[in-house]
Design a protein around this motif. Structure first.
Motif, PDB file in Angstrom:
ATOM      1  N   TYR A 287      33.347  45.938  29.177  1.00 24.31           N
ATOM      2  CA  TYR A 287      34.651  45.403  28.802  1.00 24.31           C
ATOM      3  C   TYR A 287      34.503  44.108  28.097  1.00 24.31           C
ATOM      4  O   TYR A 287      35.276  43.855  27.323  1.00 24.31           O
ATOM      5  CB  TYR A 287      35.303  44.996  30.319  1.00 24.31           C
ATOM      6  N   CYS A 288      33.132  43.491  28.469  1.00 27.66           N
ATOM      7  CA  CYS A 288      32.916  42.180  27.533  1.00 27.66           C
ATOM      8  C   CYS A 288      31.687  42.377  26.925  1.00 27.66           C
ATOM      9  O   CYS A 288      30.692  41.798  26.935  1.00 27.66           O
ATOM     10  CB  CYS A 288      32.634  41.047  28.714  1.00 27.66           C
TER      11      CYS A 288
ATOM     12  N   TYR B 186      36.444  44.916  38.113  1.00 32.18           N
ATOM     13  CA  TYR B 186      35.815  44.546  36.662  1.00 32.18           C
ATOM     14  C   TYR B 186      35.118  45.991  36.461  1.00 32.18           C
ATOM     15  O   TYR B 186      34.774  46.589  37.256  1.00 32.18           O
ATOM     16  CB  TYR B 186      35.115  43.128  36.592  1.00 32.18           C
TER      17      TYR B 186
ATOM     18  N   CYS C 121      35.293  39.493  25.802  1.00 36.35           N
ATOM     19  CA  CYS C 121      35.701  40.230  26.938  1.00 36.35           C
ATOM     20  C   CYS C 121      37.135  40.816  26.304  1.00 36.35           C
ATOM     21  O   CYS C 121      37.847  40.158  25.582  1.00 36.35           O
ATOM     22  CB  CYS C 121      36.122  39.505  28.284  1.00 36.35           C
ATOM     23  N   GLY C 122      37.632  41.986  26.616  1.00 34.50           N
ATOM     24  CA  GLY C 122      38.449  42.810  26.110  1.00 34.50           C
ATOM     25  C   GLY C 122      38.271  43.713  24.854  1.00 34.50           C
ATOM     26  O   GLY C 122      39.063  44.270  24.495  1.00 34.50           O
TER      27      GLY C 122
ATOM     28  N   TYR D   8      40.165  38.640  32.331  1.00 34.00           N
ATOM     29  CA  TYR D   8      41.615  39.181  31.772  1.00 34.00           C
ATOM     30  C   TYR D   8      42.639  38.170  31.587  1.00 34.00           C
ATOM     31  O   TYR D   8      43.723  38.387  30.888  1.00 34.00           O
ATOM     32  CB  TYR D   8      42.484  40.090  33.017  1.00 34.00           C
TER      33      TYR D   8
ATOM     34  N   TYR E 100      45.576  45.674  34.264  1.00 39.88           N
ATOM     35  CA  TYR E 100      45.298  44.365  34.382  1.00 39.88           C
ATOM     36  C   TYR E 100      45.905  43.748  33.122  1.00 39.88           C
ATOM     37  O   TYR E 100      46.230  42.255  33.158  1.00 39.88           O
ATOM     38  CB  TYR E 100      43.743  43.898  34.626  1.00 39.88           C
ATOM     39  N   GLN E 101      45.748  44.127  32.057  1.00 37.43           N
ATOM     40  CA  GLN E 101      46.072  43.566  30.761  1.00 37.43           C
ATOM     41  C   GLN E 101      47.714  43.261  30.823  1.00 37.43           C
ATOM     42  O   GLN E 101      48.313  42.311  30.290  1.00 37.43           O
ATOM     43  CB  GLN E 101      45.596  44.383  29.440  1.00 37.43           C
TER      44      GLN E 101
ATOM     45  N   GLN F 251      48.665  40.861  33.154  1.00 37.87           N
ATOM     46  CA  GLN F 251      48.564  39.464  32.683  1.00 37.87           C
ATOM     47  C   GLN F 251      49.733  38.971  31.713  1.00 37.87           C
ATOM     48  O   GLN F 251      50.430  38.090  31.702  1.00 37.87           O
ATOM     49  CB  GLN F 251      47.311  39.465  31.929  1.00 37.87           C
TER      50      GLN F 251
ATOM     51  N   SER G 118      44.219  36.043  33.724  1.00 34.71           N
ATOM     52  CA  SER G 118      45.316  35.696  34.619  1.00 34.71           C
ATOM     53  C   SER G 118      44.871  34.830  35.576  1.00 34.71           C
ATOM     54  O   SER G 118      43.471  34.614  35.826  1.00 34.71           O
ATOM     55  CB  SER G 118      45.596  36.939  35.421  1.00 34.71           C
TER      56      SER G 118
ATOM     57  N   ALA H 162      41.419  48.420  33.666  1.00 38.61           N
ATOM     58  CA  ALA H 162      41.669  47.362  32.687  1.00 38.61           C
ATOM     59  C   ALA H 162      42.831  47.108  31.918  1.00 38.61           C
ATOM     60  O   ALA H 162      43.369  46.252  31.816  1.00 38.61           O
ATOM     61  CB  ALA H 162      40.187  47.469  31.744  1.00 38.61           C
TER      62      ALA H 162
END
Length: 582
Positions: free
Chosen positions: A474-475, A470, A480-481, A503, A454-455, A458, A505, A451
């Motif tokens: 995470y959410c 995923y 999310c995040g 994420y 991915y951030q 992005q 993107s 994760a």
């Protein structure tokens, strides 16, 4: 390089979204690494016939009063951004279950739904338990995911579904709570639920096309519905294969569409998941354009590539007027000396001028370079094969178990935002030294990253071309995040169209897979005719993109067969930039 190993390795990219996983008996996966191939599991088997005497069911004797149908102020929740090309005037509400031992799965289903919704509109997602009266009036459509059996649904939500005119897509459990709130549901809607079926309903026919349904999904049940008034209700999709006979997989009446399962578990190519993706897009943007476009990506090109193979691919695609992308890692590493008598090897792209020349040749013939990691491997270890670039994972740990299945173990040692940024910076430097600008799109090797990775991706690119990974947690609450990713609850998702994922993107789709002449890691061989069959199944999705990737060491014969097959199927090849522009 061993072509057999390389063929086996490249297929790992598909494992993020495919099904060779055992059915899980426990309420949740075990320690990290036990969730084989990242198949999203299904909830436990429910009772065949729900009990309508449950204290969680609040019955009515009169119809609920209507709520306002005007779009008002957006209710509290997590705002998910729309993909380019989505309808700006649309906003979708995604509601999900979050109680019980399978609460994490409700969040996972919501994440997958939100990703798909983004193709048509922005969205807000949050647990159904926090729904407030009149909330759906702020949205142009609602999707509810019933993953927890007998989740206590707010009466306000049930009443709003029954009285509002906004389109509602209801998947899975708890439809009995809705029917109990309407004294004359069958009369009003022309159908009613009957009971769950656990037979081998392994085919779903939608839009005159047969889609698959994994046998692993059948133990979780498929709700049987009975249409009592065909003038009001219809069945957009029907499941077959069960001894019970044909089952209405989807049932539609007035503003309500009901699907008798949540079709995000045990998903394969050409799966009933595609029908769900289309039904979701009809909620998020009913006016979706029905374009049939295709993409091709040339995969795993590094300093060790064969320039002649690259030129041959470019010549064929150029002659066919087919734009393409080239997934390039700019540094080759073989730290364990695999197939080189144990002697380590390494080379930067600039140290291979013939490869650089071939890449430039490809860009002159319609190719767009994307960044496919830095080395496409991790350190001096087998991760999971032999440590070589193009074979191994770079941003995630994995191993192959005794059953020849790829097991995803978690982030690599030392994984952090700073580490990932360093890999991207190093790759950018090597591209520059070879005379190329920084690519605008990123593809994680084998479609796997943490994760945190991915951030960072992005922040640097904002665009990916892959199937995402995923993670549970995470959410939390739909935000999310803000949560801590649970790497023992990892799941993959492929997209049939352009999305903006959780994420942030923009993600170009890849739903068709790739040519694999030999079986690998419990995945069957896939030849051009298999890819074309998958693309034909993809036609059920409005605006579906038949996107596949191809390895240049296979020559051009398979490539020619795939491209011509997709063209004959009615798809038009475009550039990834065209798709990403919406």
């Amino acid at each position: 390089m061993s072509s057999r190993l390389r063929t086996a390795a490249v297929g790992v990219a598909l494992a993020a979204a495919l099904i060779p996983a055992p059915a899980l008996a426990a309420p949740a996966p075990g320690p990290a690494g036990e969730l084989v191939e990242n198949a999203l599991p299904a909830p436990p088997k429910p009772p065949a016939k729900p009990a309508t005497t449950s204290p969680r069911i609040a019955k009515r004797t009169t119809q609920p009063t209507a709520v306002s149908s005007a779009v008002g102020t957006q209710a509290a929740g997590t705002n998910g951004g729309a993909a380019p090309g989505a309808k700006a005037t649309q906003k979708t509400l995604v509601l999900y279950d979050n109680t019980g031992s399978w609460a994490w799965l409700g969040e996972a289903y919501a994440v997958q739904t939100g990703n798909l919704v983004s193709h048509g509109s922005a969205y807000v997602m949050h647990p159904v338990g926090s729904y407030t009266a009149g909330e759906m009036s702020a949205y142009t459509g609602v999707i509810y995911l019933g993953s927890t059996y007998d989740e206590p649904l707010p009466v306000a939500f049930l009443d709003d579904v029954l009285t509002n005119t906004k389109p509602v897509l209801w998947m899975g459990h708890n439809i009995w709570q809705l029917t109990a709130r309407a004294p004359s549901f069958a009369t009003t809607y022309g159908w009613n639920w009957v009971q769950y079926d656990f037979g081998a309903a392994t085919t779903v026919r939608y839009e005159n096309t047969d889609l698959g349904r994994s046998p692993l999904a059948t133990p979780s049940g498929l709700m049987v519905t009975s249409i009592t008034d065909p003038a009001i209700a219809s069945a957009p999709a029907v499941a077959t294969g069960s001894p019970a006979g044909p089952i209405n997989w989807a049932t539609k009446a007035k503003n309500l569409t009901y699907v008798g399962e949540i079709p995000f578990s045990y998903v394969d190519h050409g799966d009933r998941y595609l029908a769900a993706a289309d039904l979701i897009s009809k909620i998020s943007n009913p006016a979706m354009a029905d374009r049939k476009r295709a993409l091709v990506r040339i995969e795993d090109v590094g300093p060790d590539a064969d320039p002649a193979e690259l030129r041959a691919v470019a010549d064929y695609l150029y002659a066919q007027k087919v734009p393409f992308t080239i997934a390039v890692y700019p540094r080759y590493e073989n730290p364990l000396g695999a197939d080189n008598n144990g002697v380590p090897e390494a080379a930067n792209l600039a140290q291979r001028p013939e490869v650089v020349s071939a890449l430039r040749y490809m860009t002159q013939r319609g190719g767009t370079i994307l960044m496919h990691g830095y080395t496409h491997q991790f350190g001096a270890v087998a991760n999971p094969y032999d440590g070589r670039s193009g074979n191994d994972f770079e941003f995630y740990k994995a191993h192959v178990d005794a059953n020849d299945s790829v097991i995803y173990d978690g982030p690599v040692d030392g994984d952090s935002a700073a580490w990932t940024q360093g890999r991207i910076n190093s790759a950018t430097t090597q591209f520059a030294l070879a005379g190329f600008p920084k690519p605008a799109i990123f593809e994680p090797p084998h479609y796997a990253a943490s994760a945190a990775d991915y951030q960072v991706i992005q922040q640097n690119f904002g665009k990916r071309y892959d199937r995402g990974l995923y993670f549970g947690g995470y959410c939390p609450g739909g935000a999310c995040g803000t949560g801590v990713p649970q790497y023992d609850r990892v799941y993959g998702q492929y997209f049939p169209y352009l999305v903006r994922d959780v994420y942030g993107s923009v993600v170009a789709p890849e739903a068709v897979g790739n040519v694999e002449p030999e079986p690998f890691n419990n995945h069957p061989a896939r030849l051009p005719e298999d890819l074309v069959e998958t693309a034909n199944q993809l036609k059920v999705v409005d605006d579906g993109v038949a996107s596949f990737f191809y390895h240049p060491y296979l020559g051009t014969t398979y490539l020619q067969q795939t491209v011509s097959g997709l063209k004959n199927a009615g798809f038009t090849f475009v550039s990834v930039g065209t798709v990403m522009a919406g």
